[in-house]
Design an enzyme around this catalytic site. Sequence first.
Site, PDB file in Angstrom:
ATOM      1  N   ASP A  47       0.812  -1.218   0.000  1.00 25.78           N
ATOM      2  CA  ASP A  47       0.000   0.000   0.000  1.00 25.78           C
ATOM      3  C   ASP A  47       0.850   1.274   0.000  1.00 25.78           C
ATOM      4  OD1 ASP A  47      -2.078  -1.895   0.401  1.00 25.78           O
ATOM      5  OD2 ASP A  47      -1.848  -1.715   2.574  1.00 25.78           O
ATOM      6  N   GLU A 224     -11.361  -1.885  -3.819  1.00 20.33           N
ATOM      7  CA  GLU A 224     -10.699  -1.210  -2.700  1.00 20.33           C
ATOM      8  C   GLU A 224      -9.608  -0.277  -3.219  1.00 20.33           C
ATOM      9  OE1 GLU A 224      -9.216  -4.375  -0.249  1.00 20.33           O
ATOM     10  OE2 GLU A 224      -7.518  -4.812  -1.575  1.00 20.33           O
TER      11      GLU A 224
END
Length: 353
Positions: A47, A224
């Site tokens: 991420d 997401e």
Amino acid sequence: MINRLLCLVLLMFASSCSRSNGTDGNTNKPDTSGATFTNPLLNSGPDPWVIFKDGKYYYTNTLGNRIGLIATTKMSQLGKQSMNTVWTAPASGPYSREIWAPELHYLQGKWYVYFAADDGNNDNHRMYVIENASADPTQGSWTFKGKVADATDKWAIDGSVFEYNNQLYMIWSGWEGDVNTQQLIYIAPMSDPWTISGARVMISSPTYDWEKKGAGGGLPQVNEGPEILKNAAGRVFLTYSASGCWTDDYALGLLTLKEGGNPLNAADWQKSAAPVFTKSESAGAFAPGHNGFFKSIDQKEDWIIYHANPLPGQGCGGKRSPRMQPFTWKADGTPDFKTPVNIGMAIKVPSGE
């Protein structure tokens, strides 16, 4: 002539040595000229997120129990810098575990880090934010501002914020109810950087087969990691990660806000029928996704940063490493990310470095 040939051979040998030593397959070591670098940038870094301000890039990624930042003037040399912990989760409580996908933003004269956290039970994941008034986010003190939630207060991860027409918005991945069957992309208006001020609106759900890989058997369909991208003309795009991160088919999708559209009107967002960035087995890029965007230090080039696994079947763990590469724009104004660049392949450093 012999001397010139000898010099040329020596230069070619030096260049070859420099490139062969440019990476060990996991870390970034730019060649001695500083003209190229290789992916991945770090051994591990799920991420990844980058923001540029006042001549510096600030980088962060998921660390699990804390928030850390790296400051650098050269993204190609990210691996040479140290990660500084700026906030550590408490020993217990609702935001003490599973600190995921932090994002650093500069809003209204202060720094904010948005992150997902829970108490050790994934069902309790929610979004939280911390604030720092220092000019440099690696300095000063960070204050916990609290949970960032809409009135439904449902499961939420991967929060990001953006401004459009002088209005602040939050986007995130969440559940419609209290059962983990689908992760959907939501948007809501904000009255300030820590307060959602209106109803959430669902703007993307998994509808295509490529968005549903890995679902079933108690595992959800997934949208997401929403991120906003604007082109030079001001058009607004939203990339998101689709399919389960536990599959090699995790990929990036794209939503486009119609010109002059209202971000809170789901009908004003158009979803691309095909993914815009997918795995490349030959490049050692499996499950590429959860990206961010930044410009070169001279502001002339656009770059994408994302994580991917180097081998198949490595799932959602620490094998995910950050990679970056430049991208361009198509004639219709949409981004063109092409395909992941091979691990170990020399890439020209961002313009201006």
